[in-house]
Design a protein around this motif. Sequence first.
Motif, short mmCIF file in Angstrom:
data_model
loop_
_atom_site.label_atom_id
_atom_site.label_comp_id
_atom_site.label_asym_id
_atom_site.label_seq_id
_atom_site.Cartn_x
_atom_site.Cartn_y
_atom_site.Cartn_z
N ARG A 150 48.77 17.60 49.25
CA ARG A 150 49.77 18.71 49.62
C ARG A 150 51.00 18.14 50.36
N GLU A 161 51.74 33.99 53.40
CA GLU A 161 50.94 34.80 52.43
C GLU A 161 51.11 34.41 50.93
N THR A 203 52.73 31.82 50.02
CA THR A 203 52.48 30.01 49.73
C THR A 203 50.72 30.06 49.39
N ARG A 204 50.18 30.86 50.13
CA ARG A 204 48.69 30.75 49.92
C ARG A 204 48.28 30.99 48.41
N GLN A 205 49.02 32.21 47.69
CA GLN A 205 48.77 32.68 46.58
C GLN A 205 49.23 31.65 45.65
N TYR A 232 49.76 28.41 46.00
CA TYR A 232 48.79 27.10 46.14
C TYR A 232 47.67 27.36 45.37
N ALA A 233 47.04 28.48 45.52
CA ALA A 233 45.82 29.01 44.74
C ALA A 233 46.10 28.77 43.31
N ASP A 249 48.54 21.72 57.53
CA ASP A 249 48.06 22.29 56.38
C ASP A 249 48.63 21.10 55.23
#
Length: 208
Positions: free
Chosen positions: A11, A101, A103-105, A107-108, A134
């Motif tokens: 990351r 939120e 960003t999390r999606q 990244y996943a 992070d």
Amino acid sequence: MAAATSAQPFRLGLTGGIGSGKSTVGMRLAQRGAALIDADAISRSLTAAGGAALPVIAQVFGNDLIAGDGALNRPRMRELVFANTQTRQQLESILHPLIAEQTRQQYAAAVATGCKLVVHDIPLLVESGRWRQDLDGVLVVDCRESTQVERVMARNGLSVDAVRSIMHAQASRAQRLAAADWVLYNDEGVTIEALDAFTDQIAAWFGL
């Protein structure tokens, strides 16, 4: 810095002052196979016509902050943000959770594809103080402040005072350099070909 494992990509936080060439570096890394998560692009989508942030922005700041096309009135909001720290903090309190939120999606999704390198393009990485935990490392694209002014004036047609106002709202050059694990110097004499070559070396370091 933690190394990327076979299951998790590295990351990399990518940042730099306005006019530094940060976005060019991010796009080049994406061309080489990195997953690019662009915080600015996410923010723009949230404040475009129909964007998820607009109802709350209208409620907090008033309907005059919504332009005729249904998107955020960016020039007006820019004036308010640069004139008032509290206004900027209010806007950030609306946008940051939504950006996080998405960003999390993204990244996943990158993890699911087996991507080796995820580049988080974050203009205000140093200013926010919340991203470092992070990230596995931070790359700063650096240039002199006078170069920033020249580039942004030529690119955006802004006055010297307008550009310096934007820069004043960002972290200082020294603060960004202090937060860097790597620095990519992109100033006078560095051609776009040279910048691409430097960026390709970084990509190769991550196996891209």
